[in-house]
Design a protein around this motif. Sequence first.
Motif, mmCIF file in Angstrom:
data_model
loop_
_atom_site.group_PDB
_atom_site.id
_atom_site.type_symbol
_atom_site.label_atom_id
_atom_site.label_comp_id
_atom_site.label_asym_id
_atom_site.label_seq_id
_atom_site.Cartn_x
_atom_site.Cartn_y
_atom_site.Cartn_z
ATOM 1 N N VAL A 69 -69.003 -36.086 -4.983
ATOM 2 C CA VAL A 69 -69.402 -35.878 -6.373
ATOM 3 C C VAL A 69 -69.422 -34.380 -6.687
ATOM 4 O O VAL A 69 -68.929 -33.945 -7.730
ATOM 5 C CB VAL A 69 -70.769 -36.532 -6.671
ATOM 6 N N ASP A 70 -69.946 -33.563 -5.787
ATOM 7 C CA ASP A 70 -70.004 -32.120 -6.029
ATOM 8 C C ASP A 70 -68.606 -31.512 -6.135
ATOM 9 O O ASP A 70 -68.368 -30.633 -6.972
ATOM 10 C CB ASP A 70 -70.802 -31.410 -4.933
ATOM 11 N N GLU A 71 -67.675 -31.970 -5.312
ATOM 12 C CA GLU A 71 -66.294 -31.480 -5.397
ATOM 13 C C GLU A 71 -65.654 -31.878 -6.717
ATOM 14 O O GLU A 71 -64.946 -31.080 -7.348
ATOM 15 C CB GLU A 71 -65.457 -32.012 -4.232
ATOM 16 N N ARG A 72 -65.923 -33.111 -7.150
ATOM 17 C CA ARG A 72 -65.358 -33.568 -8.425
ATOM 18 C C ARG A 72 -65.962 -32.806 -9.599
ATOM 19 O O ARG A 72 -65.264 -32.451 -10.549
ATOM 20 C CB ARG A 72 -65.549 -35.078 -8.579
ATOM 21 N N ARG A 73 -67.267 -32.530 -9.552
ATOM 22 C CA ARG A 73 -67.920 -31.759 -10.622
ATOM 23 C C ARG A 73 -67.333 -30.351 -10.700
ATOM 24 O O ARG A 73 -67.044 -29.847 -11.778
ATOM 25 C CB ARG A 73 -69.430 -31.676 -10.389
ATOM 26 N N ALA A 74 -67.157 -29.714 -9.539
ATOM 27 C CA ALA A 74 -66.593 -28.357 -9.507
ATOM 28 C C ALA A 74 -65.155 -28.350 -10.024
ATOM 29 O O ALA A 74 -64.760 -27.461 -10.787
ATOM 30 C CB ALA A 74 -66.662 -27.794 -8.084
ATOM 31 N N GLY A 75 -64.377 -29.333 -9.623
ATOM 32 C CA GLY A 75 -63.001 -29.427 -10.092
ATOM 33 C C GLY A 75 -62.927 -29.645 -11.595
ATOM 34 O O GLY A 75 -62.087 -29.049 -12.282
ATOM 35 N N LEU A 76 -63.806 -30.483 -12.118
ATOM 36 C CA LEU A 76 -63.859 -30.727 -13.558
ATOM 37 C C LEU A 76 -64.170 -29.434 -14.296
ATOM 38 O O LEU A 76 -63.501 -29.090 -15.276
ATOM 39 C CB LEU A 76 -64.910 -31.798 -13.882
ATOM 40 N N ARG A 77 -65.176 -28.691 -13.847
ATOM 41 C CA ARG A 77 -65.532 -27.426 -14.501
ATOM 42 C C ARG A 77 -64.350 -26.456 -14.486
ATOM 43 O O ARG A 77 -64.045 -25.811 -15.490
ATOM 44 C CB ARG A 77 -66.748 -26.788 -13.827
ATOM 45 N N GLU A 78 -63.665 -26.374 -13.362
ATOM 46 C CA GLU A 78 -62.533 -25.449 -13.227
ATOM 47 C C GLU A 78 -61.383 -25.835 -14.164
ATOM 48 O O GLU A 78 -60.850 -24.990 -14.892
ATOM 49 C CB GLU A 78 -62.054 -25.446 -11.776
ATOM 50 N N ARG A 79 -61.000 -27.100 -14.158
ATOM 51 C CA ARG A 79 -59.876 -27.535 -14.994
ATOM 52 C C ARG A 79 -60.223 -27.476 -16.482
ATOM 53 O O ARG A 79 -59.390 -27.119 -17.307
ATOM 54 C CB ARG A 79 -59.421 -28.926 -14.568
#
Length: 164
Positions: free
Chosen positions: A142-152
């Motif tokens: 979940v943390d990786e997906r949240r970080a990826g979402l913020r970046e994209r």
Amino acid sequence: MTSPTETRIRRALTNCSKGEATRMVLPAWVRDLDPDRLDDVRGWRDPKAPDRGVLLVPTDDGPAGVVLRAATGATRAAAMCALCRTTHTVGGVALFAAPRRGAKGRQGDTVGTYICADLACAEHVRVETATAALKPAPGTTVDERRAGLRERAAEFVAAVTAEG
């Protein structure tokens, strides 16, 4: 009467006029946000104009928002959101276009991408396991997906707000 939070959110909308930002309907939960502590990408559709939406993205300088327009017609197959990388069943992803900021936007220049139709990417990346309608990116936390979402999402906002 508008709250200080509502005023800040409206001012954060970078690709629309002040009048458009003022007329946009904000959901009640937006008024409860703390713009200084925004750590997730948040999005909503305007109930008075269902083809219009807003994507609010946390940045180092505070929240940055872009106004989006959904293309007419739904996707006819399962599709993946370009921001949260969640795969949805038919109709769960829509093509959204955001007018560029400034003169380019007034001339009709836009940036588009496929995003969750409900603009609820922040909730979708928190899904622990796949469901029949929603499949998060496999092999990620979940943390990786949240970080990826913020970046994209930040990259998308940068493309919309880029000058020149």
